[in-house]
Design a protein around this motif. Structure first.
Motif, PDB file in Angstrom:
ATOM      1  N   ARG A   1      32.012 -18.234   3.708  1.00  0.00           N
ATOM      2  CA  ARG A   1      30.623 -17.786   3.536  1.00  0.00           C
ATOM      3  C   ARG A   1      30.608 -16.282   3.295  1.00  0.00           C
ATOM      4  O   ARG A   1      31.376 -15.534   3.901  1.00  0.00           O
TER       5      ARG A   1
ATOM      6  N   VAL B   1      27.834 -13.205   3.333  1.00  0.00           N
ATOM      7  CA  VAL B   1      26.489 -12.850   3.765  1.00  0.00           C
ATOM      8  C   VAL B   1      26.264 -11.359   3.495  1.00  0.00           C
ATOM      9  O   VAL B   1      26.927 -10.517   4.098  1.00  0.00           O
ATOM     10  N   ASP B   2      25.329 -11.054   2.587  1.00  0.00           N
ATOM     11  CA  ASP B   2      25.042  -9.655   2.255  1.00  0.00           C
ATOM     12  C   ASP B   2      26.316  -8.893   1.921  1.00  0.00           C
ATOM     13  O   ASP B   2      26.574  -7.813   2.442  1.00  0.00           O
ATOM     14  N   ARG B   3      27.135  -9.479   1.080  1.00  0.00           N
ATOM     15  CA  ARG B   3      28.383  -8.893   0.601  1.00  0.00           C
ATOM     16  C   ARG B   3      29.450  -8.790   1.689  1.00  0.00           C
ATOM     17  O   ARG B   3      30.483  -8.139   1.505  1.00  0.00           O
ATOM     18  N   ASN B   4      29.225  -9.422   2.821  1.00  0.00           N
ATOM     19  CA  ASN B   4      30.196  -9.400   3.919  1.00  0.00           C
ATOM     20  C   ASN B   4      30.844 -10.770   4.096  1.00  0.00           C
ATOM     21  O   ASN B   4      30.155 -11.801   4.075  1.00  0.00           O
TER      22      ASN B   4
ATOM     23  N   ASP C   1      31.790 -13.547   6.171  1.00  0.00           N
ATOM     24  CA  ASP C   1      31.269 -13.973   7.473  1.00  0.00           C
ATOM     25  C   ASP C   1      31.400 -15.487   7.585  1.00  0.00           C
ATOM     26  O   ASP C   1      30.413 -16.220   7.463  1.00  0.00           O
TER      27      ASP C   1
ATOM     28  N   TYR D   1      39.286  -7.977   2.280  1.00  0.00           N
ATOM     29  CA  TYR D   1      38.180  -7.973   1.308  1.00  0.00           C
ATOM     30  C   TYR D   1      38.707  -7.825  -0.118  1.00  0.00           C
ATOM     31  O   TYR D   1      38.262  -8.523  -1.035  1.00  0.00           O
TER      32      TYR D   1
ATOM     33  N   GLY E   1      32.133  -2.996  -2.402  1.00  0.00           N
ATOM     34  CA  GLY E   1      31.987  -3.040  -0.945  1.00  0.00           C
ATOM     35  C   GLY E   1      33.234  -2.421  -0.354  1.00  0.00           C
ATOM     36  O   GLY E   1      33.653  -1.343  -0.755  1.00  0.00           O
TER      37      GLY E   1
ATOM     38  N   HIS F   1      33.747 -17.163  -4.728  1.00  0.00           N
ATOM     39  CA  HIS F   1      32.435 -17.782  -4.926  1.00  0.00           C
ATOM     40  C   HIS F   1      32.579 -19.261  -5.278  1.00  0.00           C
ATOM     41  O   HIS F   1      31.809 -20.101  -4.800  1.00  0.00           O
TER      42      HIS F   1
END
Length: 306
Positions: A152, A154-157, A159, A251, A271, A295
């Protein structure tokens, strides 16, 4: 001295050593010294008595008297690190030293409640077997905890979501990574994937990085109730997900390759980014080896587990 650990090998008879030169053992157990010295000796007593497999204890210098432990446990190999070490590096050491087809990672503060060797070995013998079969985890009350992980963003993080492994007997499900690195690993595949990233100073980020890498390179990670570990002294079993030195490496490897019309394209993630990893890992390796991007991994994840 090898790397930053010393090896105290098990006391084998010469004939036994010669025999093992010509026969690859199926399984090694890597026991991480994660609790008290008393928990380690209790765990060692149990594994020596109950599991007839090559046993490697991973510990740190100064924890106990090594010659005494060698005398007490003659068939155990001790890997003794000279400095504080993160879990991934310890497991890489087990993979380097065990010389077996498979290796199981457990902790001295856990109980091995279920190990269905027939089921696990059969699953790992399949041609499309997973890179790792992760342990189902239980707390002190014998309650299964949310140890199945789902990719997942979430807001480019990064998570990952956590869920309970809804498993029938002898069943496995896809999971993103092995929680606390507790799993049964294919040694050759683990080393082909280059194991855990020792430049990440966090058990959680090391495990997440390894799991994502497996999936993006076309391999799988599964969780099974054929392998169940209990934390007898912990009511909750949670990970420390806080940012740690090197977490940007995870990341960068996870999110810097995008697949467009079936072609991989390297694009710096807007990010957290490690520029060195982007140049040396992403552009020179991941770009050519990835089967899908993160993705797509999220989109294709089985909906019943998402």
């Amino acid at each position: 001295m090898l790397n930053n650990y010393r090896i105290y090998r098990r006391k084998q008879e010469i004939g036994s050593r010669i025999t093992r030169l010509h026969n690859t053992e199926q399984l090694a157990v890597g026991l991480l010294d994660s609790g008290t010295p008393e928990q380690l000796t209790e765990a060692l007593d149990w594994y020596v008595l109950s599991m007839n497999y090559s046993l490697h204890v991973v510990t740190q210098e100064g924890r106990f008297d090594i010659p005494h432990m060698q005398e007490r446990y003659k068939d155990v190999t001790f890997l003794v690190f000279t400095t504080h070490t993160f879990t991934g590096e310890k497991i890489n050491a087990v993979a380097n030293e065990c010389r077996t087809n498979l290796f199981l990672i457990v902790r001295s503060d856990t109980l091995l409640v279920t190990f269905d060797g027939q089921q696990l070995f059969s699953a790992m013998a399949e041609s499309d077997h997973p890179s790792a079969i992760c342990a189902t985890l239980a707390n002190a009350y014998r309650e299964i905890v949310p140890c199945c992980r789902i990719p997942r963003l979430v807001d480019r993080n990064l998570d990952p979501d956590a869920d309970f492994p809804r498993l029938e007997a002898n069943e496995s499900l896809p999971t993103l990574y092995p929680v606390m690195c507790l799993a049964l690993y294919d040694r050759a595949l683990f080393q082909r994937l280059r194991g855990f990233d020792e430049n990440i100073h966090s058990e959680y980020w090391q495990a997440l990085d390894f799991g994502i890498r497996c999936h993006l390179l076309g391999y799988t990670v599964e969780i099974s109730n054929s392998l169940l570990l209990q934390f007898p002294d912990r009511e909750s079993v949670i990970e420390d997900r806080s940012e740690a030195q090197g977490f940007e490496r995870c990341y960068t490897k996870a999110l810097s390759v995008q697949q467009v019309n079936g072609k991989n394209i390297a694009r710096k993630y807007k990010g957290y980014t490690d520029n060195e990893v982007y140049q040396t890992e992403v552009k020179k390796r991941m770009l050519w080896l990835q089967k899908l991007d993160f993705h797509q991994l999220c989109e294709r994840w089985p909906k019943e587990n998402a």
